[in-house]
Design a protein around this motif. Structure first.
Motif, PDB file in Angstrom:
ATOM      1  N   ALA A  44       2.698  -7.774  -2.094  1.00 61.04           N
ATOM      2  CA  ALA A  44       3.631  -8.316  -1.220  1.00 61.04           C
ATOM      3  C   ALA A  44       3.326  -9.776  -1.004  1.00 61.04           C
ATOM      4  O   ALA A  44       2.481 -10.001  -0.839  1.00 61.04           O
ATOM      5  N   GLU A  45       4.559 -10.597  -0.900  1.00 59.27           N
ATOM      6  CA  GLU A  45       4.333 -11.953  -0.480  1.00 59.27           C
ATOM      7  C   GLU A  45       4.228 -11.857   0.988  1.00 59.27           C
ATOM      8  O   GLU A  45       3.593 -12.934   1.626  1.00 59.27           O
ATOM      9  N   LYS A  46       4.849 -11.250   1.933  1.00 54.62           N
ATOM     10  CA  LYS A  46       4.644 -11.178   3.138  1.00 54.62           C
ATOM     11  C   LYS A  46       4.424  -9.727   3.586  1.00 54.62           C
ATOM     12  O   LYS A  46       4.734  -8.740   2.741  1.00 54.62           O
ATOM     13  N   PHE A  47       3.538  -9.535   4.540  1.00 55.95           N
ATOM     14  CA  PHE A  47       2.768  -8.580   5.178  1.00 55.95           C
ATOM     15  C   PHE A  47       2.536  -8.296   6.683  1.00 55.95           C
ATOM     16  O   PHE A  47       2.320  -9.366   7.167  1.00 55.95           O
ATOM     17  N   ALA A  48       2.955  -7.299   7.276  1.00 54.53           N
ATOM     18  CA  ALA A  48       2.483  -6.940   8.527  1.00 54.53           C
ATOM     19  C   ALA A  48       2.180  -5.430   9.075  1.00 54.53           C
ATOM     20  O   ALA A  48       2.518  -4.603   8.250  1.00 54.53           O
ATOM     21  N   VAL A  49       1.032  -5.504   9.860  1.00 60.23           N
ATOM     22  CA  VAL A  49       0.462  -4.321  10.007  1.00 60.23           C
ATOM     23  C   VAL A  49       1.010  -3.672  10.936  1.00 60.23           C
ATOM     24  O   VAL A  49       1.587  -3.950  12.120  1.00 60.23           O
ATOM     25  N   ILE A  50       1.511  -2.295  10.874  1.00 63.78           N
ATOM     26  CA  ILE A  50       2.116  -1.361  11.869  1.00 63.78           C
ATOM     27  C   ILE A  50       1.130  -0.615  12.516  1.00 63.78           C
ATOM     28  O   ILE A  50       1.297  -0.498  13.814  1.00 63.78           O
ATOM     29  N   ASP A  51       0.334   0.286  12.022  1.00 65.27           N
ATOM     30  CA  ASP A  51      -0.879   0.677  12.180  1.00 65.27           C
ATOM     31  C   ASP A  51      -1.878   0.838  11.258  1.00 65.27           C
ATOM     32  O   ASP A  51      -1.823   0.091  10.340  1.00 65.27           O
ATOM     33  N   GLU A  52      -3.296   1.309  11.722  1.00 72.43           N
ATOM     34  CA  GLU A  52      -4.182   1.530  10.663  1.00 72.43           C
ATOM     35  C   GLU A  52      -4.005   1.817   9.169  1.00 72.43           C
ATOM     36  O   GLU A  52      -4.825   1.800   8.308  1.00 72.43           O
ATOM     37  N   ASN A  53      -2.855   2.693   9.282  1.00 74.03           N
ATOM     38  CA  ASN A  53      -2.507   3.304   7.856  1.00 74.03           C
ATOM     39  C   ASN A  53      -1.226   2.901   7.289  1.00 74.03           C
ATOM     40  O   ASN A  53      -0.829   3.239   6.387  1.00 74.03           O
TER      41      ASN A  53
END
Length: 193
Positions: A69-78
């Motif tokens: 993925a060119e862009k990425f954001a963490v929602i939670d640890e999984n």
């Protein structure tokens, strides 16, 4: 004597390469760093993997899914939100690329599944699938890996054009199922003599 000189030179070099103390700074010179929580962290260009969960008896585990993925954001640890996605589903036996997928965005869940939406295109050999949403579920101890669509799909290939309400692919057996299908399929007659 030669070894003693080499030993003393080595010790001298080790101590001369040590960390030097930096001058102490005052509190007014120290920049203030805003700490971000893991939920707010954004990262560019990331590679994520699912692997075959079966025991390997000391062998390296082959990936079942690679997602870039060119862009990425963490929602939670999984769970991660991904954008501008390219993914590959691998043949479990040979480790070769089996299905290539591109999509606008999606969600990736650690060791479990990936859901991709927006201009989804999947290529398997000389067949192309186009849909608006596709779901990948990794192999588990009880079930083989599966891919299925969210809604209508267009299947195109050499002399092949199909429209269907849904698609389900079983990558390990290289089988797929279509529901409510219309379109054109080439008729191949086998020589029976």
């Amino acid at each position: 004597m030669k070894w003693i000189v080499i030993f003393i030179t080595s010790i001298t070099l080790l101590f001369s390469c040590g960390k030097k103390n930096a001058p102490a700074s005052t509190t007014s010179d120290t920049p203030i760093v805003n700490k971000q929580s893991i939920e707010n962290m954004n990262v560019s260009s990331v590679d994520l993997y699912h692997h075959d969960p079966r025991p390997t008896i000391g062998e390296a585990r082959k990936p079942t899914l690679w997602l870039h993925a060119e862009k990425f954001a963490v929602i939670d640890e999984n769970t991660w939100k991904v954008e501008d996605v390219h993914a590959v589903i691998y043949d479990v036996q040979s480790g070769t690329e089996h299905i290539k997928i591109s999509a606008n965005e999606g969600l990736f869940e650690k060791m479990n599944k990936a859901s991709l939406t927006g201009n989804v295109e999947a290529q398997m050999s000389d067949i192309t699938f186009n849909t608006n949403g596709i779901e990948w579920k990794n192999r588990s101890d009880k079930e083989q890996a599966q891919i299925w669509t969210h809604g209508k799909i267009v299947v195109q290939g050499t002399d092949l054009h199909l429209n269907a309400e849904s698609l389900r692919i079983y990558p390990e057996t290289k089988e797929f199922e279509l529901e409510d299908v219309s379109g054109q399929v080439p008729l191949i007659l086998r020589n029976t003599t």
